[in-house]
Enzyme design. Structure first.
Site, mmCIF file in Angstrom:
data_model
loop_
_atom_site.group_PDB
_atom_site.id
_atom_site.type_symbol
_atom_site.label_atom_id
_atom_site.label_comp_id
_atom_site.label_asym_id
_atom_site.label_seq_id
_atom_site.Cartn_x
_atom_site.Cartn_y
_atom_site.Cartn_z
ATOM 1 C CE LYS A 171 -1.840 3.013 1.947
ATOM 2 N NZ LYS A 171 -1.734 4.451 1.546
ATOM 3 C CD GLU A 246 12.401 4.442 9.558
ATOM 4 O OE1 GLU A 246 12.066 5.278 10.431
ATOM 5 O OE2 GLU A 246 12.752 4.753 8.421
ATOM 6 C CB CYS A 280 12.766 8.437 8.536
ATOM 7 S SG CYS A 280 13.851 7.417 7.548
ATOM 8 C CD GLU A 379 9.845 12.367 11.717
ATOM 9 O OE1 GLU A 379 8.742 11.883 12.016
ATOM 10 O OE2 GLU A 379 10.725 11.721 11.136
HETATM 11 P P1 NAD Z 1 1.451 8.653 7.689
HETATM 12 O O1 NAD Z 1 2.059 7.870 8.776
HETATM 13 O O2 NAD Z 1 0.048 9.086 7.830
HETATM 14 O O3 NAD Z 1 1.559 7.856 6.292
HETATM 15 C C1 NAD Z 1 2.457 6.801 6.045
HETATM 16 C C2 NAD Z 1 1.706 5.672 5.345
HETATM 17 O O4 NAD Z 1 0.716 5.148 6.230
HETATM 18 C C3 NAD Z 1 0.939 6.100 4.076
HETATM 19 O O5 NAD Z 1 0.995 5.063 3.122
HETATM 20 C C4 NAD Z 1 -0.481 6.249 4.589
HETATM 21 O O6 NAD Z 1 -1.449 6.104 3.586
HETATM 22 C C5 NAD Z 1 -0.551 5.115 5.579
HETATM 23 N N1 NAD Z 1 -1.582 5.236 6.602
HETATM 24 C C6 NAD Z 1 -2.124 6.367 7.120
HETATM 25 N N2 NAD Z 1 -3.075 6.056 8.034
HETATM 26 C C7 NAD Z 1 -3.132 4.707 8.097
HETATM 27 C C8 NAD Z 1 -3.898 3.786 8.860
HETATM 28 N N3 NAD Z 1 -4.813 4.186 9.745
HETATM 29 N N4 NAD Z 1 -3.677 2.468 8.682
HETATM 30 C C9 NAD Z 1 -2.751 2.036 7.806
HETATM 31 N N5 NAD Z 1 -2.012 2.859 7.046
HETATM 32 C C10 NAD Z 1 -2.186 4.181 7.193
HETATM 33 O O7 NAD Z 1 2.344 9.896 7.424
HETATM 34 P P2 NAD Z 1 1.870 11.269 6.756
HETATM 35 O O8 NAD Z 1 0.566 11.753 7.287
HETATM 36 O O9 NAD Z 1 1.924 11.100 5.309
HETATM 37 O O10 NAD Z 1 2.972 12.226 7.301
HETATM 38 C C11 NAD Z 1 2.820 12.763 8.619
HETATM 39 C C12 NAD Z 1 4.101 12.777 9.359
HETATM 40 O O11 NAD Z 1 4.625 11.435 9.443
HETATM 41 C C13 NAD Z 1 5.214 13.517 8.684
HETATM 42 O O12 NAD Z 1 5.161 14.866 8.916
HETATM 43 C C14 NAD Z 1 6.424 12.858 9.273
HETATM 44 O O13 NAD Z 1 6.729 13.421 10.516
HETATM 45 C C15 NAD Z 1 6.007 11.451 9.476
HETATM 46 N N6 NAD Z 1 6.514 10.558 8.406
HETATM 47 C C16 NAD Z 1 7.629 9.835 8.667
HETATM 48 C C17 NAD Z 1 8.144 9.018 7.685
HETATM 49 C C18 NAD Z 1 9.356 8.204 7.929
HETATM 50 O O14 NAD Z 1 10.090 7.873 6.997
HETATM 51 N N7 NAD Z 1 9.622 7.811 9.153
HETATM 52 C C19 NAD Z 1 7.556 8.949 6.448
HETATM 53 C C20 NAD Z 1 6.399 9.698 6.193
HETATM 54 C C21 NAD Z 1 5.896 10.491 7.209
#
Ligand code: NAD
Length: 477
Positions: A171, A246, A280, A379
């Site tokens: 996904k 992660e 990250c 972050e």
């Molecule tokens: P997120 O955690 O919402 O998204 C990451 C992934 O999780 C996406 O594919 C998203 O569709 C999916 N996701 C979201 N809600 C979900 C759920 N309930 N169940 C399963 N999957 C779900 O991250 P974001 O909203 O895109 O970004 C927000 C913050 O997250 C950023 O500002 C950053 O701080 C952090 N982030 C960290 C990383 C990393 O590499 N560690 C990557 C992206 C975002």
């Protein structure tokens, strides 16, 4: 329009609903992806299970290795196309998008070589027994991928899972799907059996949630925010499904007065502006020994002022942020800093050619950030560097460890004994001495402690997470 990829076929979502895909460089929609639902995940998991039981489970490690290697070569042949896709979809400057495509090549090359080297052990035991262990794949693994490095995170997560003998349901983030949909097509072209690699797009709370809940998923690899990491763990715990997480960091670059500053400065800058700070492992805090605090801030400030931000295709130092809400998130942090009278040392510049509708943010260096301020704790996921001063090693360690995170730390010093002491005392999954990231080598295990997550991906170590150990004891008298 982009379709899901299930059982080696491009298929629309069952509902027929779609989501627009925006180019972060100008904020304009240029294609659509499927807004999938639980039934689409169900179809992908069934295809994966059929593949696992019917074909993949019986495919030899050597044959898996050949397939992964062929895919790495195919990705290399399509590196220009994937670079262009990633550049437009994620707003990555060309050199970053290309680096991601080449890293993906390398992940599949590395994991191709690892498939047939994952051994169990024999265990000395009582007379009359022979005891040994097998490393067995989980079966169907689920992969929730973020938008910041789609190709790299797919490579380290899916590459390791396939090498260990699993089949995958992926996904991608709703903001960044295009390169991965293309890679799945390339996998089919080089001979991956139908169902070995499936990609279902859509919102996290809809299709990501459905993936995490699906009883046919045997292991989940998640990279993203701590908040969603918690949800995934809770959902997976209902059926005792193992999870690798992660979740990002607030990683310190710790610079002692004896450091080689000429070497450190460009690395410190790159570690916070690469991918517009949406990394990250971004080095988002710089901890500087007090004796060199002022002169080093001056040098860092000059380097920040020279940074240029603009459309991805201009291939400048920094591209746009992924979307407007991420831009707003960075603005909120900066206005909080302003309200708390945190001094700004310097900012880069957004070039005139950047469209107003794009999601740009000038890199920003802040100083004297209090350790308890959210800029020192949370972050930002944008190009914002928080500088703080320390007096001695003990204070450096205390500051470095003073967040909920523990992903990466950079230590800059010429003192060999101190290098080892710091590496031992800093709480993080990785410590880099006189470098930061070691060039991102795919061979190096990667992961966090504390709220940065648990489990390791990358390197050979990832294969242990993507397998389960079976102990076999034979009594032969
Ligand atoms: P997120 O955690 O919402 O998204 C990451 C992934 O999780 C996406 O594919 C998203 O569709 C999916 N996701 C979201 N809600 C979900 C759920 N309930 N169940 C399963 N999957 C779900 O991250 P974001 O909203 O895109 O970004 C927000 C913050 O997250 C950023 O500002 C950053 O701080 C952090 N982030 C960290 C990383 C990393 O590499 N560690 C990557 C992206 C975002």
């Amino acid at each position: 329009m982009q379709l899901n990829f299930i059982a080696n076929a491009q298929v629309p979502s069952a509902s027929g609903r779609v989501l627009p895909v925006l180019d972060p460089s100008d904020g304009q929609a240029f294609t659509e992806i499927q807004r999938s639902q639980a039934s689409d995940i169900d179809a992908a998991v069934r295809a994966a299970r059929d593949c696992y039981e019917g074909v993949w489970h019986k495919t030899s490690a050597a044959e898996r290795s050949r397939l992964l290697y062929r895919l790495s070569q195919k990705i290399a042949e399509h590196a220009d196309e994937l670079t262009a896709l990633e550049q437009r979809d994620c707003g990555k400057p060309t050199k970053q998008a290309r680096a991601d495509a080449l890293a993906l090549v390398r992940y599949f090359e590395f994991y191709a070589g690892a498939c047939d080297k994952l051994h169990g052990e024999t265990i000395p035991y009582q007379d009359g027994y022979s005891v040994f262990t097998w490393r067995e794949p989980h079966g169907v693994t689920g992969h929730v991928i973020p938008w910041n490095y789609p190709m790299q995170i797919f490579g380290r997560s899916v590459g390791g899972a396939l090498a260990a003998g699993n089949v995958c349901v992926v996904k991608p983030a709703e903001d960044a799907c295009l390169s991965l949909l293309r890679v799945a097509q390339l996998a089919a072209e080089v001979g991956f059996p139908a169902g070995a690699l499936n990609i279902v797009t859509g919102y996290g709370h809809e299709v990501g949630d459905a993936l995490a809940r699906h009883p046919g998923i045997d292991h989940i690899s998640f990279t993203g925010s701590p908040k969603v990491g918690t949800i995934i763990q809770q959902v997976a715990a209902e059926r005792h499904c193992p999870v690798t997480l992660e979740l990002g960091g607030k990683s310190p670059q710790i610079i002692f007065a004896d450091a080689d500053l000429d070497a450190a400065i460009p690395v410190v800058i790159n570690a916070i502006v690469q991918n517009a700070g949406q990394t990250c492992s971004a080095g988002s805090r710089v901890l500087i020994q007090r004796d060199i605090y002022e002169p080093l801030l001056e040098r860092l400030g000059k380097a920040f002022e020279a940074l240029r931000v603009g459309p991805a295709a201009m291939d400048l130092d920094v591209g746009p942020l992924i979307r407007q809400s991420q831009q707003q998130r960075v603005w909120d942090f900066l206005s909080d800093a302003h309200a708390a009278n945190i001094p700004m040392v310097a900012q880069g510049r957004v070039v005139d050619e950047a469209p107003d509708t794009g999601f740009y943010q000038a890199p920003t260096l802040l100083r004297d950030v209090p350790v308890d301020h959210r800029l020192a704790q949370e972050e930002v996921f944008g190009p914002v560097l928080a500088a703080m001063a320390f007096s001695d090693e003990d204070e450096a360690v205390a500051l470095a460890n003073a967040t909920q995170f523990g992903l990466v730390a950079g230590v800059w010093t010429r003192d060999g004994a101190r290098q080892f002491r710091m590496a031992k005392r800093v709480k993080s999954g990785q410590v880099f001495i006189n470098n930061y990231g070691a060039g991102g080598g795919v061979e190096l295990p990667f992961g966090g402690v504390k709220s940065s997550g648990y489990g390791r991906e990358k390197g050979f170590e990832a294969l242990y997470g993507f397998t389960t150990l079976k102990t076999v004891a034979v009594r032969h008298g």
